[in-house]
Design a protein around this motif. Sequence first.
Motif, short mmCIF file in Angstrom:
data_model
loop_
_atom_site.label_atom_id
_atom_site.label_comp_id
_atom_site.label_asym_id
_atom_site.label_seq_id
_atom_site.Cartn_x
_atom_site.Cartn_y
_atom_site.Cartn_z
N UNK A 43 0.78 -1.32 0.11
CA UNK A 43 0.04 0.00 -0.06
C UNK A 43 0.73 1.39 0.06
N UNK A 44 2.08 1.10 -0.59
CA UNK A 44 2.85 2.40 -0.48
C UNK A 44 2.28 3.56 -1.45
N UNK A 45 2.62 4.76 -1.17
CA UNK A 45 2.05 5.86 -1.85
C UNK A 45 2.23 5.70 -3.28
N UNK A 46 1.12 5.95 -4.16
CA UNK A 46 1.39 5.99 -5.51
C UNK A 46 1.88 4.58 -6.17
N UNK A 47 1.67 3.46 -5.56
CA UNK A 47 2.33 2.32 -6.10
C UNK A 47 1.56 1.71 -7.32
N UNK A 48 0.22 2.31 -7.61
CA UNK A 48 -0.29 2.01 -8.95
C UNK A 48 0.32 2.54 -10.16
N UNK A 49 1.36 3.68 -10.02
CA UNK A 49 1.95 4.53 -10.98
C UNK A 49 3.15 3.66 -11.55
N UNK A 50 3.47 2.61 -10.86
CA UNK A 50 4.47 1.67 -11.30
C UNK A 50 4.09 0.92 -12.37
#
Length: 241
Positions: free
Chosen positions: A148-155
């Motif tokens: 659940x790290x910040x902005x992980x979806x942007x990876x």
Amino acid sequence: QKNSCVLPEDLKNFYLMTDGFQMTWSVKTDDTPMPLGSMVINSVSKLCRLGGSSMYTLPNAPTLADLEDDTDEEGNGDKPEKPHFDSRSLIFELDPCNGNGKVCLVYKHAEPVVSPDTEIWFLDRALYWHFLTKTFTAYYRLLITHLGLPQWQYAFTSYGVSPQAKQWFNMYKPITINTALLSEEADSFVNKLDPNKVFKSKNKTPVLKKKPPSQPPGSQKSHMSMTSAKTSSLAGNSSRK
């Protein structure tokens, strides 16, 4: 029933166990806890549909469907077909991503009848779509493994995570953010175990006691002659007395 669609089997089983999921974790900086990770799956009541209502209360206000671009690539090459904000797709919000975008459950074929096939997509703040997974189970695993790290979806986007988020990735998920390095050097993140060192025998080797150095025979004879001379002198002294 309201939207004439059926939840996928894995997501339905998830909601039968728990009505949504939320987990946050913090790190300590200067003895002060700072919220960092956030893992969210909206409850059934918050599983809101996107694209149907107006973003504003003004008359003739634009909706997300008005932003639909017909020039988007439709599944060219290996890229899957992108969702549509209009009636061709049904889109439901799974995770608001703390304002960094939206993770959505997408029914891509809603006309004339809603297809039961669903996919998980990420809608960024610029309203561009990015494919994540084909099933909810696969997305849930991604959510857990990325902590659940910040902005992980942007990876999973073409432009990647922000520099600030990359610092958190380097600290807590170095393998995820350095996948290119991992593919080039397969052994760089592998623990090398030497069983000979780990399972080394702990039996102590016996300490050998050193024997005193033996005296040469000449010195032994001189020592014996000296002791005999001493005893004879002592005997003479006693006879004199």
